[in-house]
Structure formats: structure tokens, C-alpha cells
Design a protein around this motif. Structure first.
Motif, PDB file in Angstrom:
ATOM      1  N   UNK A 309       0.795  -1.162   0.280  1.00 47.32           N
ATOM      2  CA  UNK A 309      -0.190  -0.131   0.099  1.00 47.32           C
ATOM      3  C   UNK A 309       0.901   1.397  -0.037  1.00 47.32           C
ATOM      4  N   UNK A 310       1.946   1.229   0.797  1.00 45.17           N
ATOM      5  CA  UNK A 310       2.952   2.425   0.934  1.00 45.17           C
ATOM      6  C   UNK A 310       3.380   2.707  -0.464  1.00 45.17           C
ATOM      7  N   UNK A 315       4.063   5.754  -5.231  1.00 46.94           N
ATOM      8  CA  UNK A 315       4.200   5.988  -6.711  1.00 46.94           C
ATOM      9  C   UNK A 315       3.167   7.255  -7.059  1.00 46.94           C
ATOM     10  N   UNK A 316       2.400   7.125  -6.440  1.00 42.30           N
ATOM     11  CA  UNK A 316       1.177   8.229  -6.576  1.00 42.30           C
ATOM     12  C   UNK A 316       1.870   9.721  -6.652  1.00 42.30           C
ATOM     13  N   UNK A 419       8.019   7.420 -17.179  1.00 40.59           N
ATOM     14  CA  UNK A 419       7.425   6.014 -17.880  1.00 40.59           C
ATOM     15  C   UNK A 419       7.388   5.224 -16.670  1.00 40.59           C
ATOM     16  N   UNK A 420       8.051   4.981 -15.626  1.00 35.51           N
ATOM     17  CA  UNK A 420       7.829   4.069 -14.733  1.00 35.51           C
ATOM     18  C   UNK A 420       6.600   4.199 -13.824  1.00 35.51           C
ATOM     19  N   UNK A 421       6.517   5.516 -13.454  1.00 32.04           N
ATOM     20  CA  UNK A 421       5.250   5.682 -12.637  1.00 32.04           C
ATOM     21  C   UNK A 421       4.060   5.549 -13.512  1.00 32.04           C
ATOM     22  N   UNK A 422       4.119   6.322 -14.543  1.00 29.25           N
ATOM     23  CA  UNK A 422       2.609   5.981 -15.699  1.00 29.25           C
ATOM     24  C   UNK A 422       2.443   4.402 -15.705  1.00 29.25           C
ATOM     25  N   UNK A 423       3.401   3.748 -16.071  1.00 28.10           N
ATOM     26  CA  UNK A 423       3.296   2.285 -16.409  1.00 28.10           C
ATOM     27  C   UNK A 423       2.552   1.604 -15.049  1.00 28.10           C
ATOM     28  N   UNK A 427      -1.094   0.267 -14.989  1.00 27.70           N
ATOM     29  CA  UNK A 427      -1.147  -1.412 -14.862  1.00 27.70           C
ATOM     30  C   UNK A 427      -2.249  -1.454 -13.616  1.00 27.70           C
ATOM     31  N   UNK A 428      -2.179  -0.587 -12.566  1.00 24.06           N
ATOM     32  CA  UNK A 428      -3.244  -0.914 -11.371  1.00 24.06           C
ATOM     33  C   UNK A 428      -4.487  -0.352 -11.629  1.00 24.06           C
ATOM     34  N   UNK A 429      -4.773   0.259 -12.917  1.00 26.58           N
ATOM     35  CA  UNK A 429      -5.971   0.688 -13.325  1.00 26.58           C
ATOM     36  C   UNK A 429      -6.773  -0.712 -13.734  1.00 26.58           C
ATOM     37  N   UNK A 430      -6.081  -1.747 -14.264  1.00 29.04           N
ATOM     38  CA  UNK A 430      -6.883  -2.777 -14.477  1.00 29.04           C
ATOM     39  C   UNK A 430      -7.153  -3.875 -13.409  1.00 29.04           C
TER      40      UNK A 430
END
Lengths: 452, 113
Positions: A309-310, A315-316, A419-423, A427-430
């Protein structure tokens, strides 16, 4: 015990008194006074020995708790002590294994490679091949490094920690404890030190690191020789290369410094954002670049751990920096335990917006340290307590940026993070659980847009 | 009836066209400016993500075209992470056993004295 308490108190007071002229007997400006007291404390800690040298190192990675002057001073702490005679080191090895170094390794060099407050390091060669936990086998005759805990170090550190705990209890009752909780800091310090005193913990982290980066031939760490290791002796692969303090020699040898700077920064982000465990004591002496263009991480004495969770919340926060989104940074910092009082939210958000807009350097690259350390001071100015670990991580990221810039000054660590955080967030969106939680609100929002 | 069907498809086509233009604009913003060129804020993330998805789409297109030409396209098959984790844990256990064996030998040596 009482006499050791007196020695500690008098050493600290004597070194602070020696700084009185620099602080103009308390009449100098606040930053000059703080710098003088910090210098006095650093010198006292160096004098007081291993436990205090380690305490200073811990302070140097906590800009969230201590003043800039104290953090900077403790960063310059010298952890180099005169080497112990080879006989003392040989006797530790014999106590651990029941035989001397000459029976354990094919060769053992009595001349130490380095000598620090807790351990001394010697070079040796393997007598027989060994298949490590991860990676290729080390052949017989392979060069290794033998790290040995100095005799008496554990007892003296534990004794000093007990004394320091009593003193911390006393400090906790004074106004000195406004900015930090001395007892909690001492507990954290004692845990870190206990881990450092058992060298197997460091060895296991190195194994895990090698496994985590198994798909990346450019990132390496020493392989551990477990049959020749105990709590007080750690045998590991000898890494050839240049410390980051010797970067000019590496450049002259044709090392691709730009490639390694980007790769080293990406590897650190992978540790934080993907695995949630990271090297928390990165400095130019703990990173090597090797002749075959790899980056080697050494000395896993201080490491940081994050829960899943952290990890997602951090990442956010990083994505908020990448995309200059103050609301996102506030929302996810709150989830990480940064509780801004309601009457300060607007002021902190405004300050954060200014920080996010001001991270660009004249050369067009973005400055993480400016944002990260600026955010910590902003929270401090508004009296917001920063949770343990948050400051450590921000400092670590700022250090990685500094290290990467030492390799290649034009590197943009924020662009590397994009690119790291966006990816990761994409991925978390799915994630089905997240979709189930967010879908009703998404449908409502879409209908609102369509119907209004 | 014919008119209704035509209107329905026209509306459907228009929706797609507008969505497609919106997506293309997002890709352009995310692609051209990078994070710095974007306005910042919540929408900037969507633009950045759109640009990365567009990159992935181009890669997919290239792969499909290559396959249509009969070329071999290597498809990355990542190893099962759970299995990899087990492999590591077994290897780590072996390391611990090596360590314990050495400690036992030390103990025996000391007892023999």
C-alpha cells in the motif's frame, strides 16, 4: 555504566563549549549557531566511538527530523578508524569457525582494505568453488572480501545504546524534543544497529537484490559465500571497479557514464516502486561502476522496506511530481500518514504548487531534491509531523539524483521516473478490485458530463 | 426506419470520431511536451498514459505487419513470478543450510578440542 554516562555527557558538553567562539557565544545568527553546535556534536560523536558514529549516520539520513546544518555535518562524519592488528581479526575468525583464516581461504591478506567503526574488511581467495544462492558459481581461487565485526564492537555498542536510551528519556522531557521524539529515534537506531551487527542480514539482502535484478545484467551486487559466513564474518564476492568518487578514472577507461546514470536511477526506482525494499544508505562509496559497464550496489547495512500500500501511494506522489499535480500529492501523502491540519491545507497546497512549478533548472531538467527536501521543510514550517520512513525515502531519492548527476550532470531523474510511474499506475487501473470500487463513480461522472 | 438506422450509425460514427480526436490530441500533448510541456494537474497523467499506450499500439502494429509478411516475431513470455519466487526461496534455503552445516562443523571442531 554511570561513568560511561558521565563520559558521554562531558564529551558532548566539551565539544559544544569548544564551538562557543564560532557561535559568538550565542550571539551569532541562527544558521551560524546551528552550524557550530552541529560541528561540535559531530566531533563529539566521532570521539565517542562506534555507537555514536552510527547514530550520526542515522541522523544524516533523517532530514525530516533534524536541521539542515546537523544533517549536512553528520553526512561528513568520518567512519574510518585506525585498523586493528591482523591478530585481533584472526582471533575473531577463529572464534567463529574454530579454525584460522589460512584453513578457511586459499589466501588471506592481513593488510585490511578498509577499517570502519563496526567492521574491518580483508581480501582473500576462495579455497573451493561455491554455488551462491543466485548467480553463477564462484570458482576456486576467486577473489573475495571478508568483512569481520571488530572484537568488542557489539558489547560496546549495546552498552552505549543502553546509556543513550536513558539520556534520551531525559531529553524527551526538555524543549529540545519539540522537533523529534528522542526515544523513538533511539529505538529505530537500536534496531538498525542490531541488524548491522549480524552480517548475515546484509548477506541475505544482497542475495535478494541479485534475485530481484536477475533480468538486468547491468545491475549487480556481491554474491555471498555462505559456508564461510557467520553473524560476525561475511564472505562475499570482490567487486572490481571504481567508486563514484573516482568517476574520472572510470570515464577515462571508457565507461558509459550517461547510460549508467540513467540505469542506476531506474534501478533504484525499481527497488522502491516495484519491490518495496531499497538500499537506504546510498552514497558515492557504496556504488561502483565496473569496467564491463555495470553498476554494483554494495553495503546493504541500512535498508528500507515498504508495504504494497505504501509503495502504491509513493508511486502516486512521484506521479504527482512528474505531472505537477498538487492535489494528487496532497491526497496520497495523507494516505502515507502526512496529516495536514484542515486550517493549513490551502496554505500547504499553495506552497506545494509553487514547489512543483519551480523544480525546473536553467538547463531545462527537473530537480527532485528541490521538490523533495522543499516539501519536507514546507511540512515542517506548518508544524506537520512527518511519518518515519517518508523522510528516509525522500532523502534516498534525492541522494540517487545526486549520485546520478555525479555520473552525468544533465540527467533528469523526474523524466526517468515518468514512464515508470505511469506504467505502474496504468497497470493498477486494470486491477479488478479497483475497477469494482471505482466503476460506479466513473459511470456517474460520465453521465454527469453527458447530461449537463 | 431506414432514416433512424442511418441516424443511429451517424451518431455512433460521430461519437467515435470525437473520441478518436480527443485521444489523438491527448497523445500529441503527452508525446510532444513530455511532463514539462503539459499543463500539469490530473489531466496531464491521462495525456502521459495516452502517449505510452500509443507507443505500445505502434509496436503492436509493427509486429502484426511483420507477422503478415511471414517474419518471426519474438513474443516475450515472462516466467511465472510465483514459480520464480519458489526457485529463489529454495535457493535461499540451500544457502541457509550451507551456513548451518558450516556452523555445525565449527561446533564439532570446538567439541573435539
Amino acid at each position: 555504566m554511570a561513568s560511561r554516562s558521565s563520559v558521554i555527557v562531558w564529551t558532548v558538553l566539551a565539544h559544544l563549549a569548544a564551538e562557543l567562539p564560532s557561535a559568538r557565544f550565542g550571539l551569532a545568527s541562527a544558521p551560524v549557531r546551528r552550524a557550530a553546535w552541529a560541528r561540535g556534536l559531530r566531533r563529539a560523536f566521532e570521539r565517542l566511538g562506534p555507537a555514536f558514529i552510527k547514530l550520526g549516520q542515522l541522523i544524516s539520513v533523517r532530514p525530516d527530523e533534524f536541521s539542515d546544518e546537523l544533517v549536512a555535518e553528520m553526512r561528513s562524519m568520518q567512519d574510518a578508524v585506525p585498523p586493528l592488528p591482523a591478530e585481533a581479526i584472526r582471533s575473531v575468525i577463529e572464534a567463529e569457525f574454530g579454525v584460522g583464516p589460512d584453513e578457511l581461504w586459499a589466501t588471506f591478506d592481513d593488510e585490511p582494505l578498509a577499517s570502519a567503526s563496526i567492521a574491518q574488511v580483508h581480501r582473500a581467495t576462495l579455497a573451493a568453488a561455491y554455488r551462491p544462492v543466485w548467480g553463477e558459481s564462484l570458482p576456486a581461487g576467486a577473489d573475495v572480501v571478508v568483512k569481520v565485526v571488530r572484537p568488542g564492537a557489539a558489547a560496546s555498542i549495546r552498552g552505549d545504546v543502553a546509556v543513550a536510551r536513558r539520556l534520551a528519556g531525559l531529553i524527551a522531557r526538555t524543549r529540545l524534543a519539540r522537533r523529534f521524539d528522542p526515544v523513538a529515534l533511539l529505538d529505530e537506531f537500536a534496531t538498525t544497529l542490531e541488524r548491522e551487527l549480524d552480517l548475515r542480514v546484509e548477506g541475505r539482502f544482497s542475495d535478494r537484490f541479485l534475485f530481484d535484478f536477475r533480468d538486468d545484467p547491468k545491475v549487480v551486487a556481491p554474491r555471498i559465500v555462505w559456508p564461510k559466513s557467520t553473524a560476525r564474518v561475511l564472505t562475499m564476492e570482490f567487486m572490481r571497479g571504481w567508486r563514484l568518487t573516482e568517476i574520472e578514472a572510470a570515464k577515462a577507461a571508457g565507461v558509459d557514464c550517461f547510460g549508467l546514470a540513467v540505469h542506476g536511477a531506474t534501478a533504484f526506482m525499481r527497488q522502491v516502486f516495484v519491490y518495496g525494499r531499497y538500499h537506504a544508505d546510498l552514497h558515492p562509496a557504496n556504488l561502483f561502476v565496473t569496467p564491463d559497464n555495470t553498476i554494483a550496489y554494495l553495503d546493504f547495512g541500512i535498508v528500507g522496506y515498504l508495504t504494497p500500500e505504501e509503495r502504491m501511494n509513493i508511486t502516486q506522489v512521484m506521479a504527482a511530481l512528474v505531472y505537477r499535480d498538487a492535489d494528487r500529492a496532497m491526497r496520497y501523502s495523507e494516505r502515507l500518514g502526512v496529516h495536514v491540519p484542515p486550517d493549513r491545507v490551502e496554505a500547504v497546497r499553495a506552497g506545494l504548487g509553487t514547489l512543483l512549478d519551480g523544480t525546473t533548472r536553467p538547463d531545462g531538467t527537473r530537480d527532485f531534491a528541490h521538490f523533495g527536501l522543499g516539501f519536507l521543510s514546507l511540512l515542517g514550517e506548518h508544524g506537520v509531523r512527518i511519518p518515519s520512513g517518508y523522510g528516509l525515502l525522500i532523502k534516498s531519492l534525492a541522494t540517487v539524483e545526486g549520485v546520478a548527476r555525479a555520473l552525468y550532470p544533465e540527467i533528469d531523474i523526474v523524466a526517468t521516473a515518468q514512464p515508470f510511474t505511469t506504467r505502474i499506475l496504468g497497470a493498477a487501473m486494470g486491477d479488478p478490485a479497483r475497477l469494482r470500487e471505482r466503476m460506479p463513480e466513473a459511470v456517474r461522472a460520465a453521465l454527469r458530463v453527458l447530461l449537463t | 426506419m431506414t432514416d433512424d438506422v442511418m441516424r443511429f450509425f451517424a451518431a455512433w460514427m460521430l461519437t467515435h470520431e470525437v473520441a478518436d480526436e480527443g485521444l489523438k490530441a491527448a497523445v500529441l500533448r503527452g508525446d510532444e511536451g513530455g511532463a514539462e510541456g503539459m499543463s500539469g494537474g490530473a489531466d496531464a497523467f491521462v495525456d502521459g498514459l495516452a502517449a505510452m499506450v500509443a507507443e505500445e499500439k505502434e509496436k503492436l502494429k509493427r509486429d502484426l505487419e511483420a507477422r503478415a509478411r511471414g517474419e518471426e516475431v519474438a513474443i516475450e513470455q515472462p516466467r511465472d513470478p510465483a514459480l520464480e519466487e519458489v526457485r529463489f526461496e529454495v535457493a535461499e534455503l540451500r544457502g541457509r543450510l550451507d551456513n548451518i552445516e558450516s556452523l555445525l562443523e565449527t561446533l564439532l571442531r570446538k567439541l573435539d578440542r
